[in-house]
Scaffold this motif. Structure first.
Motif, PDB file in Angstrom:
ATOM      1  N   VAL A  54       1.034  -0.715   0.237  1.00 54.09           N
ATOM      2  CA  VAL A  54       0.127  -0.152   0.060  1.00 54.09           C
ATOM      3  C   VAL A  54       1.341   1.310   0.250  1.00 54.09           C
ATOM      4  CG1 VAL A  54      -0.595   0.647   2.208  1.00 54.09           C
ATOM      5  CG2 VAL A  54      -1.958   0.638   0.938  1.00 54.09           C
ATOM      6  N   SER A  55       2.115   0.817   0.245  1.00 54.30           N
ATOM      7  CA  SER A  55       3.230   2.108   0.867  1.00 54.30           C
ATOM      8  C   SER A  55       3.117   2.837  -1.379  1.00 54.30           C
ATOM      9  CB  SER A  55       3.800   1.881   1.421  1.00 54.30           C
ATOM     10  OG  SER A  55       5.159   1.199   0.627  1.00 54.30           O
ATOM     11  N   LEU A  56       3.716   1.856  -1.749  1.00 52.46           N
ATOM     12  CA  LEU A  56       3.662   2.163  -3.208  1.00 52.46           C
ATOM     13  C   LEU A  56       2.587   2.602  -3.892  1.00 52.46           C
ATOM     14  CD1 LEU A  56       5.870   0.729  -5.763  1.00 52.46           C
ATOM     15  CD2 LEU A  56       5.042  -0.876  -5.379  1.00 52.46           C
ATOM     16  N   LEU A  57       1.314   2.425  -3.319  1.00 53.04           N
ATOM     17  CA  LEU A  57       0.477   2.495  -3.998  1.00 53.04           C
ATOM     18  C   LEU A  57       0.429   4.166  -3.691  1.00 53.04           C
ATOM     19  CD1 LEU A  57      -2.413  -0.200  -4.296  1.00 53.04           C
ATOM     20  CD2 LEU A  57      -1.183   0.251  -6.068  1.00 53.04           C
ATOM     21  N   LEU A  58       0.557   4.838  -2.593  1.00 51.34           N
ATOM     22  CA  LEU A  58       0.998   6.096  -1.674  1.00 51.34           C
ATOM     23  C   LEU A  58       1.751   6.685  -2.878  1.00 51.34           C
ATOM     24  CD1 LEU A  58       0.806   5.016   2.065  1.00 51.34           C
ATOM     25  CD2 LEU A  58      -1.283   6.301   0.491  1.00 51.34           C
ATOM     26  N   SER A  59       2.902   6.445  -3.405  1.00 51.79           N
ATOM     27  CA  SER A  59       3.644   6.420  -3.726  1.00 51.79           C
ATOM     28  C   SER A  59       3.602   6.822  -4.857  1.00 51.79           C
ATOM     29  CB  SER A  59       4.984   5.990  -3.608  1.00 51.79           C
ATOM     30  OG  SER A  59       6.355   6.578  -4.582  1.00 51.79           O
ATOM     31  N   GLU A  60       2.723   6.296  -5.699  1.00 51.65           N
ATOM     32  CA  GLU A  60       2.404   6.130  -7.132  1.00 51.65           C
ATOM     33  C   GLU A  60       1.254   7.055  -7.742  1.00 51.65           C
ATOM     34  OE1 GLU A  60       4.030   1.797  -8.536  1.00 51.65           O
ATOM     35  OE2 GLU A  60       1.530   1.812  -8.028  1.00 51.65           O
ATOM     36  N   SER A  61       0.721   7.549  -6.613  1.00 53.27           N
ATOM     37  CA  SER A  61      -0.526   8.447  -6.070  1.00 53.27           C
ATOM     38  C   SER A  61      -0.315   9.583  -6.247  1.00 53.27           C
ATOM     39  CB  SER A  61      -1.747   7.978  -5.345  1.00 53.27           C
ATOM     40  OG  SER A  61      -1.270   8.639  -4.162  1.00 53.27           O
ATOM     41  N   GLY A  62       1.324  10.037  -6.381  1.00 51.02           N
ATOM     42  CA  GLY A  62       0.865  10.939  -6.316  1.00 51.02           C
ATOM     43  C   GLY A  62       2.208  11.526  -5.233  1.00 51.02           C
ATOM     44  N   LYS A  63       2.115  10.644  -3.987  1.00 45.79           N
ATOM     45  CA  LYS A  63       2.452  11.381  -2.625  1.00 45.79           C
ATOM     46  C   LYS A  63       4.128  10.968  -2.474  1.00 45.79           C
ATOM     47  CE  LYS A  63      -2.126  10.764  -0.554  1.00 45.79           C
ATOM     48  NZ  LYS A  63      -2.476  10.650  -2.235  1.00 45.79           N
ATOM     49  N   GLY A  64       4.677  12.017  -2.914  1.00 44.84           N
ATOM     50  CA  GLY A  64       6.434  11.742  -3.271  1.00 44.84           C
ATOM     51  C   GLY A  64       7.395  11.941  -1.877  1.00 44.84           C
ATOM     52  N   TYR A  65       6.225  11.610  -1.486  1.00 45.01           N
ATOM     53  CA  TYR A  65       6.890  11.627   0.677  1.00 45.01           C
ATOM     54  C   TYR A  65       6.486  10.045   1.229  1.00 45.01           C
ATOM     55  CZ  TYR A  65       1.863  12.803   1.515  1.00 45.01           C
ATOM     56  OH  TYR A  65       0.697  12.515   1.302  1.00 45.01           O
ATOM     57  N   VAL A  66       5.889   9.597   0.576  1.00 44.03           N
ATOM     58  CA  VAL A  66       5.781   8.057   0.829  1.00 44.03           C
ATOM     59  C   VAL A  66       7.341   7.448   0.185  1.00 44.03           C
ATOM     60  CG1 VAL A  66       4.859   6.174   0.459  1.00 44.03           C
ATOM     61  CG2 VAL A  66       3.789   8.408   1.119  1.00 44.03           C
ATOM     62  N   LEU A  67       8.576   6.998   1.071  1.00 52.52           N
ATOM     63  CA  LEU A  67       9.513   6.154   0.572  1.00 52.52           C
ATOM     64  C   LEU A  67       8.838   5.011   0.704  1.00 52.52           C
ATOM     65  CD1 LEU A  67      12.089   6.726   0.026  1.00 52.52           C
ATOM     66  CD2 LEU A  67      12.838   5.795   2.381  1.00 52.52           C
ATOM     67  N   ALA A  68       8.545   4.841  -0.621  1.00 50.65           N
ATOM     68  CA  ALA A  68       7.971   2.690  -1.060  1.00 50.65           C
ATOM     69  C   ALA A  68       9.236   1.829  -1.417  1.00 50.65           C
ATOM     70  CB  ALA A  68       7.155   3.207  -1.871  1.00 50.65           C
ATOM     71  N   PRO A  69       9.018   0.973  -0.820  1.00 47.26           N
ATOM     72  CA  PRO A  69       9.830  -0.594  -1.503  1.00 47.26           C
ATOM     73  C   PRO A  69      10.394  -0.148  -2.846  1.00 47.26           C
ATOM     74  CG  PRO A  69       8.175  -1.144  -0.758  1.00 47.26           C
ATOM     75  CD  PRO A  69       7.599   0.207  -0.138  1.00 47.26           C
ATOM     76  N   LEU A  70      10.875  -0.753  -3.457  1.00 39.86           N
ATOM     77  CA  LEU A  70      11.326  -1.735  -4.646  1.00 39.86           C
ATOM     78  C   LEU A  70      10.288  -2.437  -5.080  1.00 39.86           C
ATOM     79  CD1 LEU A  70      15.204   0.362  -5.420  1.00 39.86           C
ATOM     80  CD2 LEU A  70      12.953   1.440  -6.190  1.00 39.86           C
ATOM     81  N   PRO A  71      10.355  -2.408  -6.369  1.00 39.87           N
ATOM     82  CA  PRO A  71       9.172  -3.688  -6.701  1.00 39.87           C
ATOM     83  C   PRO A  71      10.474  -4.565  -7.253  1.00 39.87           C
ATOM     84  CG  PRO A  71       7.736  -2.565  -7.104  1.00 39.87           C
ATOM     85  CD  PRO A  71       8.958  -1.480  -7.259  1.00 39.87           C
ATOM     86  N   GLY A  72      10.918  -5.498  -7.112  1.00 38.36           N
ATOM     87  CA  GLY A  72      12.128  -7.020  -7.635  1.00 38.36           C
ATOM     88  C   GLY A  72      11.510  -7.085  -9.094  1.00 38.36           C
ATOM     89  N   ARG A  73      12.321  -7.713  -9.661  1.00 36.86           N
ATOM     90  CA  ARG A  73      12.162  -8.142 -10.543  1.00 36.86           C
ATOM     91  C   ARG A  73      10.628  -9.397 -10.677  1.00 36.86           C
ATOM     92  NH1 ARG A  73      17.306 -10.381 -13.633  1.00 36.86           N
ATOM     93  NH2 ARG A  73      17.762  -8.217 -13.380  1.00 36.86           N
ATOM     94  N   ASN A  74      11.269 -10.047 -10.017  1.00 33.33           N
ATOM     95  CA  ASN A  74       9.646 -10.733  -9.828  1.00 33.33           C
ATOM     96  C   ASN A  74       8.347 -10.357  -9.536  1.00 33.33           C
ATOM     97  OD1 ASN A  74       9.851 -10.170  -7.385  1.00 33.33           O
ATOM     98  ND2 ASN A  74      10.519 -12.585  -6.669  1.00 33.33           N
ATOM     99  N   GLY A  75       8.184  -8.732  -9.781  1.00 36.79           N
ATOM    100  CA  GLY A  75       7.200  -7.990  -9.480  1.00 36.79           C
ATOM    101  C   GLY A  75       6.633  -7.822  -7.482  1.00 36.79           C
ATOM    102  N   ARG A  76       7.561  -8.740  -6.711  1.00 37.26           N
ATOM    103  CA  ARG A  76       7.325  -8.580  -4.642  1.00 37.26           C
ATOM    104  C   ARG A  76       7.916  -7.143  -4.374  1.00 37.26           C
ATOM    105  NH1 ARG A  76       9.110 -15.106  -4.095  1.00 37.26           N
ATOM    106  NH2 ARG A  76       7.656 -16.226  -5.836  1.00 37.26           N
ATOM    107  N   VAL A  77       8.028  -6.746  -3.166  1.00 43.34           N
ATOM    108  CA  VAL A  77       8.067  -6.224  -2.995  1.00 43.34           C
ATOM    109  C   VAL A  77       8.621  -6.583  -1.905  1.00 43.34           C
ATOM    110  CG1 VAL A  77       7.230  -3.920  -3.329  1.00 43.34           C
ATOM    111  CG2 VAL A  77       5.991  -5.002  -1.417  1.00 43.34           C
TER     112      VAL A  77
END
Length: 314
Positions: free
Chosen positions: A69-92
């Motif tokens: 959900v933190s990744l969704l927050l970041s992708e929604s424009g909330k750049g102040y949320v430091l979200a994890p990076l998805p791996g090559r397998n798509g998982r966080v």
């Protein structure tokens, strides 16, 4: 944590980076070695070039959806949320030796001692947490985030630790076992009152919250999890939960001494839950095998803050 977790081998972490995050490095560059950082209480932290690797030890359970959900927050424009990076397998969230592992972009300010925030920065943090509270994940990308139930997930652990200390069952566990037994014996009345109040306040909050719209909360917006630099960035979303907004406001009150106007019974519930959870964690540690290392020393000092000597005790 101040000391590395020896159950997680460094070569396993490097293998995870190689298999899932190789594209964050120049193709002709050999992966750098890992640098361990003795930071935080809920993870073992490493830097690998541009990556920050967090090996989690979430005592109340681990919920991958909290990081998703933190990744969704970041992708929604909330750049102040430091979200994890998805791996090559798509998982966080990944796993090594049965420990969850989450990878982030490395941010240098996260590894330097935090400076006290200004009132303007605290005000901005309150605004940003309010935006998080109003967030709704898109229907096309549902995430499994826990919902507040006003229970105490550590209650059995606390019961076991208290009884082990009082019965002398932990006497051979390590250097703090005897000190724990003495402290628990002298604080029995204080602890019983605390638990009785917590049960009563939890029931009041559960009844009042029924039917309200849940807010997406961070859970621990503290100096360890908020970067007060040029802006205000929020990190470590592993405790995200659908809950009353007071879950975050109670943390602000505890850490910074200020919070938006809130319902006092909810603030008190989260204060009591935090207090009892800390006692349960540290008492459990000292009723089991321990050596008196740097982590033990730090945790004993914290336990004495949450389980203070009764007035007049000698």
């Amino acid at each position: 944590m101040l000391l590395e977790n020896r159950l997680v081998e460094r070569r396993s972490i490097i293998r995870l980076v190689e298999e899932n995050f190789r594209d964050h490095f120049p193709s002709d560059q050999e992966l750098p070695g890992l640098e361990f950082f003795p930071l935080g209480e809920d993870s073992w932290s490493y830097r690998c070039g541009p990556l920050w690797i967090s090996v989690r030890r979430d005592l109340d359970g681990h919920f991958p959806g909290a990081y998703e959900v933190s990744l969704l927050l970041s992708e929604s424009g909330k750049g102040y949320v430091l979200a994890p990076l998805p791996g090559r397998n798509g998982r966080v969230v990944h796993r090594i030796a049965d420990f969850p592992v989450v990878v982030f972009p490395y941010v240098e300010s996260a590894t330097t001692p935090p400076a006290p925030p200004t009132q303007e920065q605290i005000d901005l943090l309150i605004v940003r947490l309010g935006e998080v509270h109003a967030f709704e994940p898109p229907a096309s990308r549902p995430v499994d985030v826990p919902t507040e139930d006003f229970r105490f997930p550590f209650e059995n652990d606390l019961d076991k630790a208290v009884q082990a200390a009082l019965n002398g069952d932990a006497a051979a566990g390590g250097p703090y076992a005897g000190l724990l037994a003495e402290r628990v014996d002298r604080c029995q009345g204080f602890l019983a009152e605390l638990r009785e109040e917590a049960t009563r306040v939890a029931g009041e909050c559960a009844a009042r919250w029924r039917g309200e719209r849940p807010a997406l909360t961070h859970g621990d917006p503290s100096l360890a999890n908020v970067l007060f630099t040029k802006g205000v960035d929020i990190i470590d979303w592993g405790g995200a939960m659908w809950a009353p907004p007071e879950r975050d406001w109670a943390a602000l009150q505890r850490v910074f001494g200020t919070a938006p106007r809130s319902r006092p019974e909810f603030l008190r519930f989260y204060e009591l839950r935090w207090h009892l959870a800390e006692i349960a964690e540290y008492a459990t540690r000292f009723t089991g095998p321990h050596t008196g290392d740097a982590d033990d020393d730090a945790m004993w000092e914290r336990l004495t803050r949450y389980l203070p000597e009764p007035r007049g005790a000698s």
